[in-house]
Design a protein around this motif. Structure first.
Motif, PDB file in Angstrom:
ATOM      1  N   PHE A  64     -45.289  95.338  42.003  1.00  0.00           N
ATOM      2  CA  PHE A  64     -45.486  95.531  43.442  1.00  0.00           C
ATOM      3  C   PHE A  64     -44.690  94.472  44.222  1.00  0.00           C
ATOM      4  O   PHE A  64     -43.945  94.802  45.154  1.00  0.00           O
ATOM      5  CB  PHE A  64     -46.990  95.438  43.736  1.00  0.00           C
ATOM      6  CG  PHE A  64     -47.361  95.431  45.183  1.00  0.00           C
ATOM      7  CD1 PHE A  64     -47.480  96.606  45.901  1.00  0.00           C
ATOM      8  CD2 PHE A  64     -47.645  94.230  45.835  1.00  0.00           C
ATOM      9  CE1 PHE A  64     -47.854  96.594  47.246  1.00  0.00           C
ATOM     10  CE2 PHE A  64     -48.022  94.208  47.162  1.00  0.00           C
ATOM     11  CZ  PHE A  64     -48.122  95.402  47.877  1.00  0.00           C
ATOM     12  N   TYR A  67     -40.955  95.134  44.021  1.00  0.00           N
ATOM     13  CA  TYR A  67     -40.564  96.216  44.928  1.00  0.00           C
ATOM     14  C   TYR A  67     -40.488  95.690  46.359  1.00  0.00           C
ATOM     15  O   TYR A  67     -39.553  96.013  47.095  1.00  0.00           O
ATOM     16  CB  TYR A  67     -41.546  97.389  44.845  1.00  0.00           C
ATOM     17  CG  TYR A  67     -41.532  98.147  43.531  1.00  0.00           C
ATOM     18  CD1 TYR A  67     -40.346  98.584  42.951  1.00  0.00           C
ATOM     19  CD2 TYR A  67     -42.723  98.430  42.865  1.00  0.00           C
ATOM     20  CE1 TYR A  67     -40.339  99.280  41.743  1.00  0.00           C
ATOM     21  CE2 TYR A  67     -42.731  99.130  41.665  1.00  0.00           C
ATOM     22  CZ  TYR A  67     -41.541  99.552  41.109  1.00  0.00           C
ATOM     23  OH  TYR A  67     -41.541 100.248  39.930  1.00  0.00           O
ATOM     24  N   ALA A  76     -43.438 100.012  46.117  1.00  0.00           N
ATOM     25  CA  ALA A  76     -44.628  99.196  46.402  1.00  0.00           C
ATOM     26  C   ALA A  76     -45.835 100.078  46.654  1.00  0.00           C
ATOM     27  O   ALA A  76     -46.942  99.790  46.172  1.00  0.00           O
ATOM     28  CB  ALA A  76     -44.365  98.283  47.595  1.00  0.00           C
ATOM     29  N   ASP A  77     -45.652 101.175  47.374  1.00  0.00           N
ATOM     30  CA  ASP A  77     -46.782 102.044  47.673  1.00  0.00           C
ATOM     31  C   ASP A  77     -47.294 102.742  46.415  1.00  0.00           C
ATOM     32  O   ASP A  77     -48.504 102.870  46.230  1.00  0.00           O
ATOM     33  CB  ASP A  77     -46.416 103.070  48.739  1.00  0.00           C
ATOM     34  CG  ASP A  77     -47.649 103.718  49.345  1.00  0.00           C
ATOM     35  OD1 ASP A  77     -48.555 102.979  49.793  1.00  0.00           O
ATOM     36  OD2 ASP A  77     -47.726 104.961  49.362  1.00  0.00           O
ATOM     37  N   ALA A  79     -47.062 101.532  43.378  1.00  0.00           N
ATOM     38  CA  ALA A  79     -47.758 100.481  42.625  1.00  0.00           C
ATOM     39  C   ALA A  79     -49.149 100.249  43.203  1.00  0.00           C
ATOM     40  O   ALA A  79     -50.134 100.121  42.460  1.00  0.00           O
ATOM     41  CB  ALA A  79     -46.939  99.189  42.645  1.00  0.00           C
ATOM     42  N   ARG A  80     -49.263 100.220  44.528  1.00  0.00           N
ATOM     43  CA  ARG A  80     -50.576 100.084  45.163  1.00  0.00           C
ATOM     44  C   ARG A  80     -51.491 101.233  44.766  1.00  0.00           C
ATOM     45  O   ARG A  80     -52.667 101.046  44.459  1.00  0.00           O
ATOM     46  CB  ARG A  80     -50.439 100.040  46.689  1.00  0.00           C
ATOM     47  CG  ARG A  80     -51.808  99.963  47.382  1.00  0.00           C
ATOM     48  CD  ARG A  80     -51.783 100.439  48.821  1.00  0.00           C
ATOM     49  NE  ARG A  80     -51.217 101.726  49.078  1.00  0.00           N
ATOM     50  CZ  ARG A  80     -51.883 102.890  48.991  1.00  0.00           C
ATOM     51  NH1 ARG A  80     -53.135 102.932  48.593  1.00  0.00           N
ATOM     52  NH2 ARG A  80     -51.276 104.019  49.293  1.00  0.00           N
ATOM     53  N   ALA A 144     -52.934  93.915  47.227  1.00  0.00           N
ATOM     54  CA  ALA A 144     -51.733  94.692  47.545  1.00  0.00           C
ATOM     55  C   ALA A 144     -51.852  95.343  48.920  1.00  0.00           C
ATOM     56  O   ALA A 144     -50.928  95.262  49.737  1.00  0.00           O
ATOM     57  CB  ALA A 144     -51.492  95.746  46.468  1.00  0.00           C
ATOM     58  N   TYR A 150     -46.113  94.268  52.678  1.00  0.00           N
ATOM     59  CA  TYR A 150     -46.401  95.681  52.428  1.00  0.00           C
ATOM     60  C   TYR A 150     -46.759  96.384  53.739  1.00  0.00           C
ATOM     61  O   TYR A 150     -46.246  97.473  54.027  1.00  0.00           O
ATOM     62  CB  TYR A 150     -47.540  95.829  51.405  1.00  0.00           C
ATOM     63  CG  TYR A 150     -48.074  97.233  51.325  1.00  0.00           C
ATOM     64  CD1 TYR A 150     -47.369  98.229  50.660  1.00  0.00           C
ATOM     65  CD2 TYR A 150     -49.267  97.575  51.946  1.00  0.00           C
ATOM     66  CE1 TYR A 150     -47.850  99.522  50.612  1.00  0.00           C
ATOM     67  CE2 TYR A 150     -49.755  98.862  51.898  1.00  0.00           C
ATOM     68  CZ  TYR A 150     -49.043  99.839  51.231  1.00  0.00           C
ATOM     69  OH  TYR A 150     -49.512 101.126  51.196  1.00  0.00           O
TER      70      TYR A 150
END
Length: 165
Positions: A64, A67, A76-77, A79-80, A144, A150
């Motif tokens: 995350f 990214y 990232a999203d 991974a979240r 996250a 983010y």
């Protein structure tokens, strides 16, 4: 907020190259469809024991962060969403050892829908190890979801791509 677009041919889209096609959606929507991120993250997603959940959530959090370092909001999203899914799946197995809440098969006309659809609900049980795995993933998911980088990239993604439709 735009709904996750289930009509796309996910097998042929590289979302690293086409972030404009990605919609955040709700909850975990699309987590197992969005490539190449699914293939990058899925091998590290485990929650069977608190030890594996801790290692898994830490690894996914590091992905995350990478990214985010690359300004890759879609990665990232996703991974979240894997962290969120780690929490929800571990919680489900903490309550229901086989992961199933209801007795019997889903009626054919109700496949893909959530809910009991007339089936009897199984009694809840408690698996403390899975509950601990869920707590570990929840803490990682919260970190996250609250990360300022983010949040800024999510806002930028929505303004750039999701407000045009």
């Amino acid at each position: 907020m735009q709904e996750f677009d289930c009509s796309l041919d996910y097998g042929s889209i590289d979302f690293r190259e086409r972030p404009d096609l990605y919609r955040i959606g709700r909850g975990e929507q699309g987590v197992l469809k969005v490539e190449p991120y699914k293939s990058e993250i899925l091998p590290h997603w485990k929650f069977a024991t608190p030890e594996t959940a801790r290692a898994s959530s830490e690894h996914i959090l590091s992905m995350f962060a990478r990214y985010l370092d690359d300004d890759d909001f879609v990665g990232a999203d996703v991974a979240r969403k894997f962290l969120q899914m780690g929490f929800t799946r571990a919680r489900r197995y903490a309550n229901y050892p086989a992961g199933k809440k209801y007795v019997g098969p889903v009626p054919a006309d109700k496949k893909g829908q959530s809910g009991a659809h007339g089936r009897r609900r199984l009694a809840r049980q408690h698996d403390p190890a899975k509950a601990e795995s869920a707590r570990i993933f929840k803490a990682a998911w919260d970190r996250a979801a609250q990360d300022p980088r983010y949040l800024a990239l999510r806002k930028q993604h929505r303004e750039r791509y999701e407000s045009r439709i």
